[in-house]
Design a protein around this motif. Structure first.
Motif, short mmCIF file in Angstrom:
data_model
loop_
_atom_site.label_atom_id
_atom_site.label_comp_id
_atom_site.label_asym_id
_atom_site.label_seq_id
_atom_site.Cartn_x
_atom_site.Cartn_y
_atom_site.Cartn_z
N PHE A 38 0.83 -1.25 0.11
CA PHE A 38 0.06 -0.08 -0.11
C PHE A 38 0.86 1.09 -0.04
CE2 PHE A 38 -2.39 -3.35 1.93
CZ PHE A 38 -3.76 -3.28 1.33
N THR A 39 0.88 1.94 -1.18
CA THR A 39 1.87 3.05 -1.23
C THR A 39 1.24 4.33 -1.95
OG1 THR A 39 4.01 3.53 -1.79
CG2 THR A 39 2.89 2.29 -3.23
N ALA A 40 1.49 5.43 -1.27
CA ALA A 40 1.19 6.72 -1.79
C ALA A 40 -0.53 6.99 -1.99
CB ALA A 40 1.82 7.00 -3.25
N ASN A 41 -1.28 6.25 -1.16
CA ASN A 41 -2.54 6.26 -1.03
C ASN A 41 -2.89 7.43 -0.23
OD1 ASN A 41 -3.29 3.94 -2.79
ND2 ASN A 41 -2.11 2.80 -1.01
N ALA A 42 -4.21 8.22 -0.34
CA ALA A 42 -4.59 9.19 0.56
C ALA A 42 -5.98 9.27 0.91
CB ALA A 42 -4.24 10.55 -0.40
N SER A 43 -6.33 9.56 2.12
CA SER A 43 -7.54 9.65 2.68
C SER A 43 -7.69 10.56 3.78
CB SER A 43 -7.93 8.18 3.15
OG SER A 43 -7.42 8.09 4.43
N ASP A 44 -9.10 10.78 4.46
CA ASP A 44 -9.11 11.65 5.64
C ASP A 44 -8.73 10.86 6.86
OD1 ASP A 44 -10.27 13.68 4.27
OD2 ASP A 44 -12.34 12.86 4.24
N GLN A 45 -9.04 9.58 6.72
CA GLN A 45 -8.57 8.66 7.96
C GLN A 45 -8.09 7.20 7.30
OE1 GLN A 45 -12.33 8.76 10.17
NE2 GLN A 45 -11.31 9.80 11.89
N GLY A 46 -6.83 6.76 7.64
CA GLY A 46 -6.54 5.54 7.16
C GLY A 46 -5.80 5.58 5.77
N GLY A 47 -4.85 6.39 5.64
CA GLY A 47 -4.24 6.78 4.27
C GLY A 47 -4.06 5.26 3.53
#
Length: 213
Positions: A38-47
């Protein structure tokens, strides 16, 4: 994954975005995740990943360079008693709490993980934990390496109110504060902890008002 006990193995989750769980979201899913990246993902919570009521098994995965605007740069657990074994949780970023992991109302067991070079802009750069003892047993860490997690208040591990943690044979080095026990009703039971010295030393090995045993 929704109410799924699926097996997710050997995949790459990269450059994804979501409100909760940039790479993956689990809801009531006792799934097994093995040898994924899991790399370079984005979110508000739990990237990297978000677990909700999911007693999943995370084994041998890499969570690297994921970002959460709020909390849990690499991993966010809510009401999830997961097994987190032999993962590498590296260079993740949280805007508030838990650069590497944010553990809320959960009692997972973490074994043989490397949690290093993560950052939060507030507190709990490596791990942020809020798991009230009246509802959940202590978080357990066995044979983990927690190193060089900095930013914000500079703590490798931070305990929120009414939280207990048990650590065995754990390396905690190169932080401003190794473990911050926070409130007076918290406790950390530690056996065989390596704090390091010289270039590896923490500014303070522990701080806060909780009980260190």
């Amino acid at each position: 994954l929704d109410y799924s006990d699926g097996a997710i193995e050997g995949n790459i989750f990269r450059f994804n975005a979501g409100g909760q769980g940039g790479g993956m979201y689990l809801n009531n899913s006792p799934a097994s995740l093995t040898n994924n990246v899991f790399t370079a993902n984005a979110s508000d919570q739990g990237g990297g990943i978000y677990l909700y009521y999911s007693n999943a098994a995370l084994n041998g995965n890499i969570f690297e360079q994921n970002t959460a605007d709020d909390s849990g740069g690499g991993i966010y657990l809510l009401d999830s008693h997961a097994r987190i074994d032999q993962n590498r949780i590296l260079y993740n970023l949280a805007g508030q709490y838990g650069g590497g992991l944010h553990l809320s109302n959960s009692s997972p067991t973490l074994t043989n993980n490397i949690i290093a070079d993560n950052q939060s802009l507030e507190a709990g750069n490596g791990i942020f934990i809020h798991s009230p003892r009246r509802l959940y047993p202590p978080i357990t860490l066995i044979h983990n390496t927690i190193a060089r997690n900095n930013g914000g208040y500079g703590s490798g591990i931070l305990l929120a109110e009414d939280t207990d943690i048990v650590l065995s044979n754990t390396i905690i080095v190169s932080h401003s504060i190794g473990i911050d026990t926070g409130y007076s009703n918290n406790s950390a039971i530690m056996e065989g902890t390596l704090w390091g010295s010289g270039a590896w030393a923490n500014g303070q090995d522990w701080a806060g008002n909780g009980t260190i045993i």
